[in-house]
Scaffold this motif. Structure first.
Motif, PDB file in Angstrom:
ATOM      1  N   CYS A 185      41.993  17.903  49.815  1.00  0.00           N
ATOM      2  CA  CYS A 185      41.940  18.825  48.685  1.00  0.00           C
ATOM      3  C   CYS A 185      42.648  18.222  47.471  1.00  0.00           C
ATOM      4  N   ASP A 209      53.656  30.803  49.049  1.00  0.00           N
ATOM      5  CA  ASP A 209      52.618  30.048  48.353  1.00  0.00           C
ATOM      6  C   ASP A 209      52.875  30.026  46.852  1.00  0.00           C
ATOM      7  N   ARG A 236      45.616  22.844  54.095  1.00  0.00           N
ATOM      8  CA  ARG A 236      46.048  21.620  54.793  1.00  0.00           C
ATOM      9  C   ARG A 236      46.794  21.960  56.077  1.00  0.00           C
ATOM     10  N   GLY A 237      46.433  21.296  57.158  1.00  0.00           N
ATOM     11  CA  GLY A 237      47.108  21.570  58.421  1.00  0.00           C
ATOM     12  C   GLY A 237      46.447  22.699  59.213  1.00  0.00           C
ATOM     13  N   SER A 275      49.086  25.065  61.451  1.00  0.00           N
ATOM     14  CA  SER A 275      50.274  24.837  60.621  1.00  0.00           C
ATOM     15  C   SER A 275      50.714  26.113  59.927  1.00  0.00           C
ATOM     16  N   PRO A 334      43.474  12.268  55.077  1.00  0.00           N
ATOM     17  CA  PRO A 334      44.072  12.332  53.740  1.00  0.00           C
ATOM     18  C   PRO A 334      43.094  12.849  52.687  1.00  0.00           C
ATOM     19  N   ARG A 335      43.618  13.422  51.654  1.00  0.00           N
ATOM     20  CA  ARG A 335      42.867  13.829  50.462  1.00  0.00           C
ATOM     21  C   ARG A 335      41.717  14.789  50.754  1.00  0.00           C
ATOM     22  N   MET A 362      52.588  22.559  65.352  1.00  0.00           N
ATOM     23  CA  MET A 362      52.185  22.228  63.989  1.00  0.00           C
ATOM     24  C   MET A 362      51.703  20.784  63.978  1.00  0.00           C
ATOM     25  N   VAL A 363      50.719  20.484  63.105  1.00  0.00           N
ATOM     26  CA  VAL A 363      50.276  19.097  63.005  1.00  0.00           C
ATOM     27  C   VAL A 363      51.450  18.273  62.482  1.00  0.00           C
ATOM     28  N   SER A 364      51.576  17.036  62.959  1.00  0.00           N
ATOM     29  CA  SER A 364      52.723  16.235  62.536  1.00  0.00           C
ATOM     30  C   SER A 364      52.454  15.487  61.242  1.00  0.00           C
ATOM     31  N   GLY A 365      51.603  14.498  61.311  1.00  0.00           N
ATOM     32  CA  GLY A 365      51.362  13.685  60.118  1.00  0.00           C
ATOM     33  C   GLY A 365      50.101  14.131  59.405  1.00  0.00           C
ATOM     34  N   GLU A 366      49.251  13.202  59.125  1.00  0.00           N
ATOM     35  CA  GLU A 366      48.062  13.439  58.327  1.00  0.00           C
ATOM     36  C   GLU A 366      46.851  13.278  59.231  1.00  0.00           C
ATOM     37  N   GLY A 413      51.077  10.859  55.736  1.00  0.00           N
ATOM     38  CA  GLY A 413      51.415  12.087  56.456  1.00  0.00           C
ATOM     39  C   GLY A 413      52.332  13.012  55.679  1.00  0.00           C
ATOM     40  N   GLY A 466      50.297  15.716  54.241  1.00  0.00           N
ATOM     41  CA  GLY A 466      49.298  16.318  55.124  1.00  0.00           C
ATOM     42  C   GLY A 466      49.461  17.807  55.375  1.00  0.00           C
ATOM     43  N   GLY A 467      50.545  18.398  54.920  1.00  0.00           N
ATOM     44  CA  GLY A 467      50.728  19.837  55.109  1.00  0.00           C
ATOM     45  C   GLY A 467      51.342  20.192  56.451  1.00  0.00           C
ATOM     46  N   GLY A 468      51.724  19.187  57.234  1.00  0.00           N
ATOM     47  CA  GLY A 468      52.292  19.459  58.550  1.00  0.00           C
ATOM     48  C   GLY A 468      53.798  19.225  58.584  1.00  0.00           C
ATOM     49  N   LYS A 469      54.285  18.734  59.733  1.00  0.00           N
ATOM     50  CA  LYS A 469      55.731  18.567  59.927  1.00  0.00           C
ATOM     51  C   LYS A 469      56.350  17.606  58.923  1.00  0.00           C
ATOM     52  N   LEU A 470      55.647  16.497  58.644  1.00  0.00           N
ATOM     53  CA  LEU A 470      56.207  15.505  57.721  1.00  0.00           C
ATOM     54  C   LEU A 470      56.342  16.084  56.315  1.00  0.00           C
ATOM     55  N   ARG A 499      47.976  34.680  53.870  1.00  0.00           N
ATOM     56  CA  ARG A 499      48.104  33.227  53.702  1.00  0.00           C
ATOM     57  C   ARG A 499      46.746  32.552  53.809  1.00  0.00           C
ATOM     58  N   ASP A 500      46.563  31.467  53.040  1.00  0.00           N
ATOM     59  CA  ASP A 500      45.333  30.697  53.195  1.00  0.00           C
ATOM     60  C   ASP A 500      45.633  29.423  53.968  1.00  0.00           C
TER      61      ASP A 500
END
Lengths: 346, 346
Positions: free
Chosen positions: A346, B49, A232-233, A237, A343-344, A336-340, B19, B22-26, A228-229
């Motif tokens: 990638c 992936d 994001r996160g 994550s 942003p942006r 795991m990260v929740s939100g952001e 979010g 963001g690649g996380g929970k959301l 896995r790469d």
């Protein structure tokens, strides 16, 4: 295909206008002056509604990703090579040999041609390095203010190596976690370019396709369970996702996780945890402990893998949680990260 | 997969926030609450992936398209079904049976969830109607004002029918041109929805996937040379492209070209030529004259093909031009559209 930057001719326009997306003569000239010469290959040269590709019995991997990174150009790369490397790496995560890519462009009216040319050049170069060809594409132009300069979608097809069964489901107790290099560079690099953050760093993005690492590893080690790469996160994550998908727990060793000094300092300054920072040229491998040292050597033989390290292990545990043994010997749960966070990226 | 609209649960957010990308929970909750239930199929359910797909010896067709249509909802469809139908039709143009689609979303922060749900529902329904599955996807969220509500990229893979060789290169003297239905509906429909144009019409978009028409035709007629969907730039651009690719000329008969009265009136009012107006549910077929009547009947047997007509023929002529015999018996050259008649038609 030998890609040469100087093969891109001058257009009579110095900026993209709406007509370049209209499907008529201007679109044709954009394709024939810029896109086709840069990406030239026998499949794209068919210039049909779609590319016709030969296949043999087996399994294909198929993936897609949109790129909206801000800024377009950053130390170590730009949206163009990012769009190629990201999709190539996603294919690699399926245990495949990447072959064919599509590219869809959404361009803001007024984008200078020079910017577009630089991006296209980087895409062509990155594709060449990863040994993939862009076989089909699409260009849309939207009015000024309706997108942010340029967004790129790439999708990709690869052929799954015979006898390879890579899946997050396969992580199992006794496996080790190997990371292919120092983490956090891409996220910190993008952060450092944002106007209002007022900090400077020497960190370059790690954007790169990791074809050689994965090929070496899969050719040399008889059993790899997960690839896995952690984009994001970040690591947190990705490893949380794997733990929850495979119903196992994962235990990291803080001291083993490779982080450059520059990323460390930036994280301390900003109060960030490198485990949550995005990467674009890093892979995680999960494989049986008995192959750990052999695998590590194979990964370290590749230029992008010289900082690879064994950073943890999979344990059988119904909690399916990610934890880390800290430098002080304590164990902490990594959520795991929740939100952001940013942003942006990638 | 049986798709049911009511299976989409309520989210605790009523709008997209940064979010969600963001690649996380959301992001996970957006996928598991909305995208996965709507598009559910065994390949997407791998949640890897990329999707792993079985293939057999043969040839694949691969295509991509980005959709930026403005407005998102219009009489007869929305950006969601448009994004499915457009890519399915592009695959059909390669003489293939469409199988797998990818979907990449770029969403503006603040987009109401209800809008997103409607779009996703339409995509799922259109995919079901075209007998394709969305097997891999990606979601990005950009800040308010950095894109226009939502852009969608789809790419698609299909398997080329054995013994089928469809290509614009194959158009040859003696071939006839068949159009599958009345032209100009999509473009006029979008025009009529734009605020500042101040005219109203009853024209609905023709957006539709034409799987049944192409399957009936290819199963029933031994030789079809070219299949193309005349989208951006309309009939004139598509036929000009074919003429120039195949080095032949094409002669249309104005009186044979099917145009609805509503589209005719709108074109007269606005001073537009239906030959330049975009279509989203129309196909052009080029095939040997000896199969013309047989082909026409097969196409007319499909609900979307009942207005099909033979509208012209291919002639051997080095000029590689598109011309039309007008109702008054004169011949006029039909050039490709140059710039943009109407931005963001699809």
């Amino acid at each position: 295909m030998k890609y040469t930057q100087c093969s891109l001719p001058k257009s009579k326009y110095d900026r993209i206008i709406l007509g370049h997306g209209g499907g008529g003569k201007l679109t044709q000239s954009l394709l024939s002056d810029l896109f086709f010469p840069a990406f030239a290959n026998p499949f794209l040269n068919q210039q049909h509604d779609g590319a016709i590709l030969p296949v043999h019995d087996g399994r294909l991997a198929y993936t897609t990703d949109s790129f909206v990174v801000d800024p377009l150009f950053f130390p170590g790369g730009n949206i163009g090579d990012l769009a190629i490397n990201g999709t190539v790496n996603d294919l690699l995560c399926c245990g495949v040999i990447p072959h064919y890519l599509s590219a869809g462009f959404i361009i803001e009216e007024g984008l200078p041609f020079d910017i577009l040319k630089k991006i296209i050049s980087s895409m062509a170069k990155a594709a060449q390095e990863a040994n993939v060809v862009i076989v089909t594409g699409d260009t849309k132009v939207v009015e000024r203010g309706k997108c942010d300069k340029i967004f790129i979608n790439t999708s990709g097809i690869g052929v799954v190596r015979p006898d390879t069964q890579i899946s997050p489901l396969n992580a199992q107790p006794g496996d080790v976690i190997i990371v292919s290099g120092q983490i956090g560079a891409h996220g910190i690099c993008i952060l450092s370019t944002r106007d209002n953050l007022g900090f400077e760093t020497t960190v370059k993005s790690d954007t790169a396709s990791l074809v050689d690492i994965v090929e070496n590893l899969l050719s040399g080690v008889p059993e790899v369970h997960v690839i896995r790469d952690p984009t994001r996160g970040g690591l947190s994550s990705t490893l949380n996702e794997i733990a929850s998908t495979a119903h196992v727990s994962i235990e990291l060793e803080e001291e083993q996780i490779p982080v450059s000094e520059a990323v460390c300092s930036a994280c301390e300054l900003l109060g960030l945890d490198p485990l949550y920072i995005a990467n674009e040229g890093i892979m995680l491998f999960i494989l049986p402990g008995k192959y750990a040292e052999e695998a590590l050597q194979l990964i370290r033989n590749s230029p992008h893998g010289k900082n690879a390290a064994i950073i943890g292990r999979v344990i059988g545990d119904e909690k399916a949680e990610l934890s880390m043994k800290t430098s002080f010997g304590r164990k902490r749960i990594i959520d795991m990260v929740s939100g952001e966070q940013l942003p942006r990226i990638c």
